[in-house]
Scaffold this active site. Sequence first.
Site, PDB file in Angstrom:
ATOM      1  N   GLY B 241      26.313  74.467  68.586  1.00 10.05           N
ATOM      2  CA  GLY B 241      26.357  73.087  69.068  1.00 10.05           C
ATOM      3  C   GLY B 241      26.761  73.057  70.532  1.00 10.05           C
ATOM      4  O   GLY B 241      26.164  72.364  71.327  1.00 10.05           O
ATOM      5  N   PHE B 242      27.788  73.840  70.867  1.00 11.44           N
ATOM      6  CA  PHE B 242      28.289  73.910  72.246  1.00 11.44           C
ATOM      7  C   PHE B 242      28.595  72.523  72.795  1.00 11.44           C
ATOM      8  O   PHE B 242      28.418  72.265  73.987  1.00 11.44           O
ATOM      9  CB  PHE B 242      27.298  74.659  73.148  1.00 11.44           C
ATOM     10  CG  PHE B 242      26.880  76.000  72.610  1.00 11.44           C
ATOM     11  CD1 PHE B 242      27.822  76.989  72.412  1.00 11.44           C
ATOM     12  CD2 PHE B 242      25.564  76.259  72.265  1.00 11.44           C
ATOM     13  CE1 PHE B 242      27.456  78.223  71.896  1.00 11.44           C
ATOM     14  CE2 PHE B 242      25.196  77.486  71.744  1.00 11.44           C
ATOM     15  CZ  PHE B 242      26.139  78.474  71.559  1.00 11.44           C
ATOM     16  N   ARG B 585      48.476  83.619  69.266  1.00 10.56           N
ATOM     17  CA  ARG B 585      48.205  84.586  68.202  1.00 10.56           C
ATOM     18  C   ARG B 585      46.738  84.460  67.773  1.00 10.56           C
ATOM     19  O   ARG B 585      46.242  83.356  67.576  1.00 10.56           O
ATOM     20  CB  ARG B 585      49.115  84.301  67.022  1.00 10.56           C
ATOM     21  CG  ARG B 585      49.099  85.349  65.958  1.00 10.56           C
ATOM     22  CD  ARG B 585      49.902  84.873  64.774  1.00 10.56           C
ATOM     23  NE  ARG B 585      51.325  85.219  64.874  1.00 10.56           N
ATOM     24  CZ  ARG B 585      52.261  84.607  64.161  1.00 10.56           C
ATOM     25  NH1 ARG B 585      51.949  83.623  63.344  1.00 10.56           N
ATOM     26  NH2 ARG B 585      53.519  84.982  64.264  1.00 10.56           N
ATOM     27  N   PRO B 589      40.573  88.842  64.733  1.00 11.27           N
ATOM     28  CA  PRO B 589      40.082  89.515  65.939  1.00 11.27           C
ATOM     29  C   PRO B 589      38.553  89.607  65.993  1.00 11.27           C
ATOM     30  O   PRO B 589      37.973  89.576  67.077  1.00 11.27           O
ATOM     31  CB  PRO B 589      40.678  90.921  65.848  1.00 11.27           C
ATOM     32  CG  PRO B 589      41.766  90.839  64.841  1.00 11.27           C
ATOM     33  CD  PRO B 589      41.481  89.672  63.943  1.00 11.27           C
ATOM     34  N   THR B 591      36.167  87.425  64.725  1.00  8.53           N
ATOM     35  CA  THR B 591      35.520  86.179  65.133  1.00  8.53           C
ATOM     36  C   THR B 591      36.035  85.735  66.505  1.00  8.53           C
ATOM     37  O   THR B 591      35.303  85.117  67.272  1.00  8.53           O
ATOM     38  CB  THR B 591      35.756  85.077  64.082  1.00  8.53           C
ATOM     39  OG1 THR B 591      37.159  84.948  63.843  1.00  8.53           O
ATOM     40  CG2 THR B 591      35.057  85.396  62.781  1.00  8.53           C
ATOM     41  N   GLN B 595      33.906  84.782  69.877  1.00  8.93           N
ATOM     42  CA  GLN B 595      34.040  83.544  70.641  1.00  8.93           C
ATOM     43  C   GLN B 595      34.242  83.825  72.123  1.00  8.93           C
ATOM     44  O   GLN B 595      33.647  83.176  72.974  1.00  8.93           O
ATOM     45  CB  GLN B 595      35.239  82.731  70.123  1.00  8.93           C
ATOM     46  CG  GLN B 595      34.959  82.001  68.831  1.00  8.93           C
ATOM     47  CD  GLN B 595      33.848  80.990  69.016  1.00  8.93           C
ATOM     48  OE1 GLN B 595      33.992  80.033  69.737  1.00  8.93           O
ATOM     49  NE2 GLN B 595      32.721  81.241  68.400  1.00  8.93           N
ATOM     50  N   LYS B 658      46.198  79.409  70.014  1.00  7.75           N
ATOM     51  CA  LYS B 658      45.590  78.482  70.973  1.00  7.75           C
ATOM     52  C   LYS B 658      44.076  78.498  70.745  1.00  7.75           C
ATOM     53  O   LYS B 658      43.543  79.434  70.161  1.00  7.75           O
ATOM     54  CB  LYS B 658      45.902  78.928  72.398  1.00  7.75           C
ATOM     55  CG  LYS B 658      47.397  78.952  72.734  1.00  7.75           C
ATOM     56  CD  LYS B 658      47.624  79.512  74.135  1.00  7.75           C
ATOM     57  CE  LYS B 658      49.109  79.459  74.520  1.00  7.75           C
ATOM     58  NZ  LYS B 658      49.333  80.079  75.859  1.00  7.75           N
ATOM     59  N   GLU B 662      36.388  77.884  74.053  1.00  3.94           N
ATOM     60  CA  GLU B 662      35.857  77.469  75.352  1.00  3.94           C
ATOM     61  C   GLU B 662      36.388  78.250  76.547  1.00  3.94           C
ATOM     62  O   GLU B 662      35.727  78.337  77.569  1.00  3.94           O
ATOM     63  CB  GLU B 662      36.099  75.960  75.521  1.00  3.94           C
ATOM     64  CG  GLU B 662      35.219  75.191  74.547  1.00  3.94           C
ATOM     65  CD  GLU B 662      35.628  73.752  74.328  1.00  3.94           C
ATOM     66  OE1 GLU B 662      35.091  72.894  75.011  1.00  3.94           O
ATOM     67  OE2 GLU B 662      36.481  73.498  73.455  1.00  3.94           O
TER      68      GLU B 662
END
Lengths: 337, 699
Positions: B241-242, B585, B589, B591, B595, B658, B662
């Site tokens: 989707g971005f 944290r 790792p 996925t 990202q 966090k 993006e």
Amino acid sequence: MKPFAYAHPGDVAEAVRDVAAEPNAVFLAGGTNLVDHLRLGVARPDLVVDVRTLTSREITDLDDGGLRLGAASTNSEVAADRRVRERYPVLAQALLAGATGQLRNMATTGGNPLQRTRCPYFQDVTTPCNKRQPGTGCSAVGGYTRYHAILGTPGALPDPTAPETCIATHPSDMAVALTALDAQVHTLGPAGVRTVPFVDLHRLPGDDPSKDTVLEHGELITAIDLPPLPAGARSAYRKVRDRASYAFALVSVAAVVHDGDVRIALGGVAHKPWRATRAEEILRGGPLTDHAVRAAMDAELAVAQPQPGVEGGNGFKIPLAARTVAATVRTLTEEQS
Amino acid sequence: MTDLLEPRAIGQGLVRRDGELKVRGTATYAVETPVENPAYCHPVQATVARGRVTAMDTAAATALDGVLAVLTPFDAERLASTEDAEYAVLQSDEVAFRGQLIGVVIAETSEVARQAADSVRVTYDEQEHDAELAVDHPGLYKPEKVNAGHETDTAEGDVAAAMATPQRDGGVTLERTYSTAMYHNNPLEPHATTALWDADAQFLTLWDSTQGVHPDRAAVCEVFGLEQEQVRVVCPYVGGGFGSKGTPHANVMLAVMAARALPGRPVKLALTRQQMFFLAGYRTPTIQQMQLAADRRGRLQAIAIDVVEQTSRIKEFAEQTGVPARMMYASPNRRSTHRLAALDVPVPSWMRAPGECPGMFGPEVAMDELAEELGLDPVELRVRNEPEVDPETGKPWSSRNLVRCLREGAERFGWAERPRGRREGDWLVGYGVASSVYPTMRQATSTANLRYADGRYVAEIGAADLGTGAWTILPQITADALGVDVGDVDVRIGDTQYPTASVAGGSSGTNTWGSALVVAARAFRDKFGGSPDDGDEISGDVDQAAKDDAHAPYAFGAQFVEARVNADTGEIRVPRLLGVFGVGRVINPRTARSQLIGGMTMGLSMALHENSVWDPRIGQVANHDLAEYHITVNADVGEIEAVWLDEHDPYVNAMGSKGIGEIGITGTAAAVVNAVHAATGVRVRDLPVTLDKVLPGLP
């Protein structure tokens, strides 16, 4: 998409008869360009005649030491053929620089050179285009011209409203290599068989931008011959593009070097693959130094017309073409020495 | 401070729970939803940029075999709300941009629908259009707010005075203008909907490709005057989707309208790739006028960014481009402004890291230029301007490890031995660096329901997985909150039948939904103990999660780029790209890495390739397909690495995590530009960096 009739005749003669008999008929081979155009409404044929399996798929040795590429041989097959890779590296490199593996598996020797010239406005049926709808004008002039022509265009600043204006470029990599190789095209048409020098196959827009080649309606490519290169000749293809793969050339160069002589063909600069005959003449007999090649290309490009347009137009192609030719020839002469 | 979870499942690189379905091609996407006897839609679009539709001749279309209905502005149903002009499809004869929806054909097959749509003859009263953004556009105005509720302008101290004061003892000032291009999100899965209107039950079912089923439903209810109970939105999988599926676009309303015109018959509407360049949102082009003043040691005395960008005439979207410069570095004098031109153009919207993505371009290139002027290492310049507290709010950071990211990255990348204009064969080599930032956000609403059934814990929440990993990581969070094995937990998402969830946007999904799941899990344990009975059930709301307002929560990072520029042709290649991030944290790792390197790749794409080339004469993107709109391909990506610090943040949420969706795209383009400058000496200030821009500076 407009509905059309589909025919799959038994042989090439029948295929030629079928297309010749229907003014709005087209041949279908790999379909990598035609199917896009059918979807976009750019091509609106009444009849599609499938010739994919009708012509030869063989690559055969010719008596003179050359090779004959059957029209149905795929781009993948030709690029992988040992004889092509050893004797005509420029062709193998050009093929592998084009499209993607999947497309090369579909695209054919006969079909690839006949892909239409490329222009985003040609592909968009909501904008005027002399090639798609003769007489409507050219939307590209003054628009997005990054991929457009600098050579063979009608005058310094083409009139966008004139019916002959077209600044599109021919996108085939294969065709640039075949132009440098002085290939010969065998065809079968309503008037019988003939052989067309590859350098004469494509045309400049002239007074009819709707025609990309000299082939008559119903004329089918059956094979393309590669004449032998002199012993010791070296060849290479260099494609400069905006990303590393799967992009059309901004400028591409096919070069063949032999004994100080050089053959140069350019892609991405004109409505047809551009044989740089003026530069070749200047360079005949050598030496092929960087300086000499750049100077010869400057002479070749003296008639080039940069197209203005959004984002700065395409004037960068003039130095880019000269630099890319010099770099390609340098690679070939360095290999030699 | 929150009560951080003890990580057991968290931190494990578990494989995607939906991975096998996707690899096998059996995960169903919106338009593939198996429904009985579907009909197909194809839109009719305006071919003028401004004017009025005076007539639509649909005779040829309706005469075609298989055409079920043709809807136009002259006969379409009247909507309950036309307040949002983007959604007010077929409500008036006004054309506000080229490509606007002005009709739809519904037919038995997609081919017939398309043929019929092509045969609709439209006549217009065409008006002169204004579709060209310029820094001095006469219509520039100040929006009330910019995206995400930020102030439009901010000022502290006196930038003008600092810029006017001659910088003594070798200090410098810098004034530069940078620009980013127009970009289109281009997710792999097009915007697509299957819609079914049950007229008897007055009930609408939507299988829609969306980043949030609940926000999607809310928008549809508003436009059509329906109650939430009358609409179900289903979306288990999203093919990317971005941001472009973060709010519905006009195509969704058109699909609903088509379904209501054909009660009882499911209709399908998938935009073509070309149509997405008109209808699915995009990132505005930005012009960024930067001012920097620094003393001789590189300490900033002034930092200012004045942004000019565009929106559409019918709907405002104000990208918050100037926002990251407000908090990134310390400086006594600061200013940021946003001005918009409302043009006859399609409606801009969210695209991955709105604000931070374009807003970390100009400032981070300017910092590189400043370092050069001062003769300082650009890493060191950034270190020297590290603020103690958030310069914008004065709050302490929840955690800020930019300096560690820079140092760690420099060490790993070999920054100290960086080449300056080194030539290797035909290639000029240079390294570049830039910082990354993204705020850590949590949305106000999301509820999770947790039930014990047949020996398993089943959580339900209307969250979305855009290919990001939500299907996989939400069970990890829930398992740790429950203190059970992750294999005993199912989390169901992507359906308005589940409790309300916020949009997957602003990198807030995991923070928000995860917090709701933790609340539910802890409440479940409190109420039912360690041995629950079958059917035990409880819900938890993100509202109930500990919230910290005393700190400024951000993720930070540093990106390092090796650029190679061909000395003959100017072709630019990036064989190495490294990102080091402080993102709290990391839940998973596997996925997370995906990202981060995905964001970095999109940033590389923005730097070198992506560019919606605008033709202002006709008011449309000239290169509106994926053959001409270049996105970085595999061959453009060399060695790409994302690493993260072991960062402890007790303030953000119970997971200590966090957002990571993006931050990867922020700063990348600046690092590429800075590397190209190091290789060639050519400073490109207007994206993308293409060979024609470096060619004049080559030997």
